[in-house]
Design an enzyme around this catalytic site. Structure first.
Site, PDB file in Angstrom:
ATOM      1  N   LYS A  46       0.820  -1.194   0.000  1.00  0.00           N
ATOM      2  CA  LYS A  46       0.000   0.000   0.000  1.00  0.00           C
ATOM      3  C   LYS A  46       0.862   1.254   0.000  1.00  0.00           C
ATOM      4  CE  LYS A  46      -3.254  -2.134   3.254  1.00  0.00           C
ATOM      5  NZ  LYS A  46      -3.795  -1.989   4.628  1.00  0.00           N
ATOM      6  N   GLU A 101       8.120   2.541  -5.622  1.00  0.00           N
ATOM      7  CA  GLU A 101       8.098   2.021  -4.255  1.00  0.00           C
ATOM      8  C   GLU A 101       8.196   3.167  -3.253  1.00  0.00           C
ATOM      9  OE1 GLU A 101       7.400   0.067  -2.069  1.00  0.00           O
ATOM     10  OE2 GLU A 101       8.674  -1.675  -1.866  1.00  0.00           O
ATOM     11  N   ASP A 102       7.672   2.942  -2.069  1.00  0.00           N
ATOM     12  CA  ASP A 102       7.770   3.974  -1.038  1.00  0.00           C
ATOM     13  C   ASP A 102       9.170   4.051  -0.435  1.00  0.00           C
ATOM     14  OD1 ASP A 102       7.531   1.469   0.173  1.00  0.00           O
ATOM     15  OD2 ASP A 102       6.014   2.080   1.628  1.00  0.00           O
ATOM     16  N   ILE A 103       9.710   2.893  -0.077  1.00  0.00           N
ATOM     17  CA  ILE A 103      10.972   2.925   0.659  1.00  0.00           C
ATOM     18  C   ILE A 103      11.760   1.634   0.457  1.00  0.00           C
ATOM     19  CG2 ILE A 103       9.862   2.071   2.784  1.00  0.00           C
ATOM     20  CD1 ILE A 103      11.775   3.947   4.363  1.00  0.00           C
ATOM     21  N   ASP A 105      14.578  -0.546   2.353  1.00  0.00           N
ATOM     22  CA  ASP A 105      15.289  -0.701   3.619  1.00  0.00           C
ATOM     23  C   ASP A 105      16.395  -1.740   3.419  1.00  0.00           C
ATOM     24  OD1 ASP A 105      16.087  -1.012   6.201  1.00  0.00           O
ATOM     25  OD2 ASP A 105      14.151  -1.606   7.000  1.00  0.00           O
ATOM     26  N   GLY A 107      16.202  -3.979   1.068  1.00  0.00           N
ATOM     27  CA  GLY A 107      16.234  -4.229  -0.368  1.00  0.00           C
ATOM     28  C   GLY A 107      15.664  -5.590  -0.726  1.00  0.00           C
ATOM     29  N   THR A 109      12.509  -6.793  -0.543  1.00  0.00           N
ATOM     30  CA  THR A 109      11.272  -6.739  -1.299  1.00  0.00           C
ATOM     31  C   THR A 109      11.566  -6.440  -2.766  1.00  0.00           C
ATOM     32  OG1 THR A 109      10.253  -5.795   0.672  1.00  0.00           O
ATOM     33  CG2 THR A 109       8.990  -5.660  -1.371  1.00  0.00           C
ATOM     34  N   LYS A 133      16.870   4.023   2.831  1.00  0.00           N
ATOM     35  CA  LYS A 133      17.583   4.024   4.110  1.00  0.00           C
ATOM     36  C   LYS A 133      19.032   3.685   3.857  1.00  0.00           C
ATOM     37  CE  LYS A 133      13.861   2.824   7.210  1.00  0.00           C
ATOM     38  NZ  LYS A 133      13.305   1.807   8.112  1.00  0.00           N
ATOM     39  N   ASP A 160       3.482   3.629   6.721  1.00  0.00           N
ATOM     40  CA  ASP A 160       2.742   3.358   7.951  1.00  0.00           C
ATOM     41  C   ASP A 160       3.582   2.682   9.014  1.00  0.00           C
ATOM     42  OD1 ASP A 160       2.933   0.855   6.428  1.00  0.00           O
ATOM     43  OD2 ASP A 160       1.651   0.049   8.006  1.00  0.00           O
TER      44      ASP A 160
HETATM   45  P1  IMP Z   1      12.844  -4.050   2.569  1.00  0.00           P
HETATM   46  O1  IMP Z   1      12.377  -5.304   1.912  1.00  0.00           O
HETATM   47  O2  IMP Z   1      13.620  -4.303   3.827  1.00  0.00           O
HETATM   48  O3  IMP Z   1      13.606  -3.131   1.638  1.00  0.00           O
HETATM   49  O4  IMP Z   1      11.576  -3.300   3.099  1.00  0.00           O
HETATM   50  C1  IMP Z   1      10.736  -2.721   2.243  1.00  0.00           C
HETATM   51  C2  IMP Z   1       9.337  -2.565   2.793  1.00  0.00           C
HETATM   52  O5  IMP Z   1       9.276  -2.479   4.231  1.00  0.00           O
HETATM   53  C3  IMP Z   1       8.851  -1.252   2.285  1.00  0.00           C
HETATM   54  O6  IMP Z   1       8.224  -1.399   1.044  1.00  0.00           O
HETATM   55  C4  IMP Z   1       7.922  -0.791   3.373  1.00  0.00           C
HETATM   56  O7  IMP Z   1       6.625  -1.286   3.133  1.00  0.00           O
HETATM   57  C5  IMP Z   1       8.467  -1.402   4.634  1.00  0.00           C
HETATM   58  N1  IMP Z   1       9.311  -0.439   5.378  1.00  0.00           N
HETATM   59  C6  IMP Z   1      10.655  -0.480   5.550  1.00  0.00           C
HETATM   60  N2  IMP Z   1      11.081   0.544   6.305  1.00  0.00           N
HETATM   61  C7  IMP Z   1       9.972   1.283   6.594  1.00  0.00           C
HETATM   62  C8  IMP Z   1       9.744   2.497   7.361  1.00  0.00           C
HETATM   63  O8  IMP Z   1      10.651   3.136   7.925  1.00  0.00           O
HETATM   64  N3  IMP Z   1       8.452   2.929   7.436  1.00  0.00           N
HETATM   65  C9  IMP Z   1       7.418   2.285   6.829  1.00  0.00           C
HETATM   66  N4  IMP Z   1       7.580   1.168   6.117  1.00  0.00           N
HETATM   67  C10 IMP Z   1       8.848   0.658   5.999  1.00  0.00           C
HETATM   68 MG    MG Z   2       6.267  -1.007   0.525  1.00  0.00          MG
END
Ligand code: IMP
Ligand code: MG
Length: 177
Positions: A46, A101-103, A105, A107, A109, A133, A160
Site C-alpha cells: 500500500k 516504491e515507497d521505501i 530498507d 532491499g 522486497t 535508508k 505506515d
Molecule cells: P525491505 O524489503 O527491507 O527493503 O523493506 C521494504 C518494505 O518495508 C517497504 O516497502 C515498506 O513497506 C516497509 N518499510 C521499511 N522501512 C519502513 C519504514 O521506515 N516505514 C514504513 N515502512 C517501511
Molecule cells: Mg512497501
C-alpha cells in the site's frame, strides 16, 4: 504550527520538500523516457499510493498505471520472505517498466520483485523509490531516489506503522518505543 502526534519524534521531510523533489523526479523520468511510446508504471501497495498519485500526475509522457501488493511477514520487521498478494492485470513482455516504491530498507522486497518481473521479459525494468535508508549491500540498482534517510522508522505520505499514520502530509520519524 500544529502539535506533532505523540508517537512521532520529529518531522524529517516537509510537504514542501516532498513536493519539490517529486516534481524533480517526474521531470527526470519524463525526459529519460520521452523516446518510448509508453511507460508501464507499477505502484507497490500500500505504501506507494500517495507518492505514485503525485508522481504520475506530474509526468509529461504517456504512461499506464498498475499495482502490485507485496507483503513481507510481520508488522515492522522485514524478514526474508516476500509474498505476492495482488498481481498485475496484464503481461509486461516488451514493455518499459518502472517500479514505484515507497521505501527501500534491506532491499529484500525489491530484489524479489525485480527477479519476478525480469522473468516476464519486459523491455526494461527500472525503479523509482521515494526513500532509501542508508545501509550497505543492495543488489538491485535504484535509478531514481527521492531522499536518502537515516536508519529510523518513518511514517506519513503513504508509509505506515502497523497501518497507522499513513496519510500524514509529511515524512515523520517514529519514536523508538
Ligand atoms: P525491505 O524489503 O527491507 O527493503 O523493506 C521494504 C518494505 O518495508 C517497504 O516497502 C515498506 O513497506 C516497509 N518499510 C521499511 N522501512 C519502513 C519504514 O521506515 N516505514 C514504513 N515502512 C517501511
Ligand atoms: Mg512497501
Amino acid at each position: 504550527m500544529p502539535q506533532l502526534h505523540p508517537d512521532l519524534a520529529r518531522v524529517l521531510i516537509s510537504p514542501e520538500q516532498i513536493d519539490q523533489r517529486v516534481s524533480e523526479l517526474a521531470k527526470t523520468i519524463s525526459s529519460d523516457y520521452k523516446k518510448e511510446d509508453k511507460l508501464y508504471i507499477i505502484g507497490i501497495l500500500k505504501g506507494a499510493f500517495i507518492f505514485l498519485a503525485d508522481l504520475t500526475r506530474k509526468l509529461e509522457i504517456p504512461h499506464t498505471v498498475d499495482f502490485m501488493a507485496l507483503s513481507s511477514y510481520g508488522k515492522t520487521t522485514t524478514t526474508g520472505a516476500v509474498r505476492i498478494l495482488m498481481d498485475l492485470r496484464e503481461p509486461i513482455e516488451g514493455m518499459h517498466v518502472l517500479i514505484v516504491e515507497d521505501i527501500v530498507d534491506t532491499g529484500n522486497t525489491l530484489s524479489y520483485l525485480h527477479r519476478i518481473l525480469k522473468g516476464r521479459k519486459p523491455a526494461s525494468v527500472k525503479t523509482c523509490v521515494l526513500l532509501h535508508k542508508l545501509r550497505d549491500s543492495l543488489d538491485v540498482p535504484l535509478e531514481y531516489v527521492g531522499f536518502e534517510i537515516p536508519d529510523v522508522w518513518v511514517v506519513g505520505y503513504g508509509l505506515d506503522f502497523a497501518d497507522r499514520h499513513r496519510t500524514l502530509p509529511f515524512i515523520g520519524e517514529l519514536k523508538r518505543e
